[in-house]
Structure formats: C-alpha cells, structure tokens
Motif scaffolding. Structure first.
Motif, PDB file in Angstrom:
ATOM      1  N   SER A   1      40.905  38.096  48.597  1.00  0.00           N
ATOM      2  CA  SER A   1      39.983  38.474  47.520  1.00  0.00           C
ATOM      3  C   SER A   1      39.052  39.579  47.993  1.00  0.00           C
ATOM      4  O   SER A   1      37.861  39.559  47.731  1.00  0.00           O
TER       5      SER A   1
ATOM      6  N   LEU B   1      40.014  44.331  44.462  1.00  0.00           N
ATOM      7  CA  LEU B   1      39.404  44.181  43.143  1.00  0.00           C
ATOM      8  C   LEU B   1      39.065  45.532  42.533  1.00  0.00           C
ATOM      9  O   LEU B   1      39.269  45.764  41.332  1.00  0.00           O
TER      10      LEU B   1
ATOM     11  N   HIS C   1      40.798  47.185  39.195  1.00  0.00           N
ATOM     12  CA  HIS C   1      39.929  47.547  38.066  1.00  0.00           C
ATOM     13  C   HIS C   1      40.175  48.993  37.644  1.00  0.00           C
ATOM     14  O   HIS C   1      40.309  49.280  36.446  1.00  0.00           O
TER      15      HIS C   1
ATOM     16  N   SER D   1      31.020  39.711  44.775  1.00  0.00           N
ATOM     17  CA  SER D   1      30.218  38.498  44.580  1.00  0.00           C
ATOM     18  C   SER D   1      30.326  37.616  45.818  1.00  0.00           C
ATOM     19  O   SER D   1      31.131  37.869  46.720  1.00  0.00           O
TER      20      SER D   1
ATOM     21  N   LYS E   1      35.350  37.109  44.370  1.00  0.00           N
ATOM     22  CA  LYS E   1      36.309  37.175  43.264  1.00  0.00           C
ATOM     23  C   LYS E   1      35.828  38.038  42.104  1.00  0.00           C
ATOM     24  O   LYS E   1      36.555  38.218  41.129  1.00  0.00           O
ATOM     25  N   MET E   2      34.605  38.558  42.187  1.00  0.00           N
ATOM     26  CA  MET E   2      34.059  39.367  41.101  1.00  0.00           C
ATOM     27  C   MET E   2      33.392  40.610  41.649  1.00  0.00           C
ATOM     28  O   MET E   2      33.010  40.656  42.828  1.00  0.00           O
TER      29      MET E   2
ATOM     30  N   GLN F   1      26.784  45.502  33.419  1.00  0.00           N
ATOM     31  CA  GLN F   1      28.111  45.214  33.948  1.00  0.00           C
ATOM     32  C   GLN F   1      29.097  46.269  33.456  1.00  0.00           C
ATOM     33  O   GLN F   1      29.136  46.580  32.264  1.00  0.00           O
TER      34      GLN F   1
END
Length: 334
Positions: free
Chosen positions: A165, A170, A174, A232, A236-237, A247
């Motif tokens: 992760s 990520l 994205h 995060s 995971k974020m 955001q």
C-alpha cells in the motif's frame, strides 16, 4: 534502457509492442494475459503510449522540462512522485484508452466495434445546438470508450502485491484514472442531417471522443493545479497536504514531492537541463530567455535549413517545387 522502451516501477510506459511482451514473466497477471491472448490490442497500447508522449512534448514544449525522451533522464522522472510524473502517467493512460477506442471504431480490432447505442433513449431535444428542432435518433458509429477505458485500466494499472500500500502506487493509480476520465467524461455528440434539400428533417447522432489535444489541454490545467498529497496512517488513502486543502477529485492530478528546477542536467533527478534550448527574447511566458535559461544568459545563432519553395501546380496533376535555403536567427540558452 533503450530509447523506445520506458519502464517505471508502477505502470509500464512502453513504446514498442515487441518490447512490452518480450519478457511477460515480469508483467503483472492481467498484462501477461493481454500479451498472450490479445497481441493486437498490445499494439494499440504502444500506439497510445506514443500518442501520449507526443502530446506531453507539445504541452511542455516551452517549459524547462519539455518531456524529452532521453534514456539518461526520462526513467528517473518516472520513478518520482513529482508533478511532471503525474502528467506523464495521466496522458499516457489517456493515450492508451484513446488509441484502443479509435481502433475499435475503425474496425481494426475483432474484439470491439462501434458503441452499442440502441438501448439509449433520445432526449426530447436534439443534442446538438441548432435554431430548428429536428427529430433525431442514435445511430452511426459511436466510439466505444468503455472498451478503451477497460483495456487501458487492465494494462496501465499494474497489480500491487498482496498487502502492498505504498504511496507511489496509490499516486500512480490515481493519475492513471485521471487521464482516462479526461477521455471518458468529455465525449461529444456528432450528428448528420437527413432530408430533402438539406432540410434536416431527421438527425442521426452518435458519440465521439474529444480531440486528443483537448485531453492534453485539460490535463495541463490539472497539472497547474495539482494537489500535493501524503499517505494516510494506514497507507491506503491519499490525504491533501495543508489544513484547508480540499480533497482532490478523480480528475485531479496528485504528487507528493517537489519538482527540481530543471535548470541544469542532473541524472539523479532526471533533469536534462536547458542548455542549448531555443528561447524567446521578447516573450513573457515560460519560453522567455530569462526564465528558460535560468538567468545564465543566451547567445544568438543563425541556422540554415532547406525547404520547398516556388511551388507550381502543373496540369495534371503534379506539383513541382524548388529547394531554397532559409536562414533563421535563434536565441539559445548557454
């Protein structure tokens, strides 16, 4: 690393279909499956990657970083989480979706064709602007953007290892999605009139992708307003950096590290530098000599090249031209 093969730890950005599938054991499961079962789609993936890189070079042609593919520098760019990397991933992912979709509409792939429109009910008003209302229906050959979107996602979004992760994965995922959505979310409607003497009593309409230059323009806007993010606590974020930053949405570009100034050549950062780049002594944008040359100054140079001139059309049907020498004064960064 060869000039035609660009590989990053995340999504492979590859230009040569033979290079893509040469060592399928190194590819993620979905990519290896695509190489083995649908090699003709892999060829379109390579075309899409080239389309994306050409658009990247157009959009940054006047910037310090001009998206030049250089084996000493470009790979280093792809390994970072800077704004420029975000744009490369987004525009390449968009290019793959675009190329595969276009091949479907052109009838070049057996797996797909035109968009399936009969299930869509026409709205009460014509989708295209006009002064006179006309009856219309879906028809023609619309672009099956869903197929291109899915294949881009299948190939560009590499599978992460179980439990992995990391923030780079990520961010890359994205930005890949942001690029694809710039194609998918901006479909346009084209119509053709039918009727006596151009009366346009009936219209047949279909959906087409936006021009790819529009995709590049929109992604450049997102590049200029890109969001800096961090991972995060659970990894995971993505969380925007700053207390009052909203955001980012799915079409925004994101990054986690600041870009170098790209003034001097630096293999570690992937900066090719701006020495020898042509600049504009009178401009006030990024191509201005003061900005592009980073205050180092510039020199004037006259270059000569050949071009066609005094062309004449001879019936029928030949165009004959002479070759003329043209001289042009350039300002080059020192």
């Amino acid at each position: 690393m060869s000039p035609t093969t660009l590989r990053a730890a995340g999504s492979p950005l590859l230009m040569d279909p033979n290079s893509i599938c040469r060592k399928t054991k190194r590819l993620a499961g979905r990519q290896a499956e695509l190489c083995q079962t649908e090699p003709e789609i892999v060829s379109e993936v390579a075309k899409g990657a080239r389309l994306g890189i050409r658009e990247c070079q157009h959009q940054f042609r006047q910037s310090r970083w001009n998206c030049t593919i250089h084996k000493k520098y470009f790979g280093k760019i792809l390994q970072q989480d800077i704004r420029e990397t975000a744009f490369v991933y987004a525009i390449t992912s968009a290019g793959v979706a675009y190329a595969v979709t276009q091949a479907c509409s052109m009838g070049e792939l057996l797996q797909c064709g035109c968009e399936n429109t009969p299930s869509r009910t026409p709205t009460p008003h014509p989708p295209a602007s006009g002064t006179q209302a006309a009856a219309w229906e879906w028809g023609g050959c619309g672009d099956d953007v869903e197929f291109g979107y899915d294949k881009s996602k299948q190939f560009m979004d590499t599978e992460k290892k179980k439990g992995q992760s990391d923030i780079k994965s990520l961010i890359d995922l994205h930005n890949n999605e942001a690029g694809r959505l710039m194609v998918k979310n901006y479909m346009r409607t084209e119509c053709k009139c039918h009727g006596l003497s151009g009366s346009c009593a009936v219209k047949t309409c279909w959906r087409k992708m936006p021009h790819f230059r529009e995709v590049g323009d929109r992604l450049l806007d997102r590049f200029n307003g890109a969001f800096k993010v961090m991972g995060s606590n659970n990894g995971k974020m993505l969380i925007p950096v700053g207390p009052s930053i909203k955001q980012p949405d799915k079409q925004d570009l994101v990054y986690s590290a600041e870009s170098p100034d790209f003034c001097l050549a630096n293999r570690r950062t992937g900066s090719p530098g701006t020495r020898g780049r042509a600049c504009n002594g009178t401009a006030v944008d990024a191509s201005a000599c003061d900005l592009l040359c980073c205050g180092r100054g510039h020199r004037e140079q006259t270059v000569s090249f050949q071009k066609n001139c005094h062309c004449r059309f001879h019936w029928c049907c030949v165009v004959q031209c002479k070759r003329c020498t043209v001289r042009k004064d350039l300002s080059l960064c020192v």
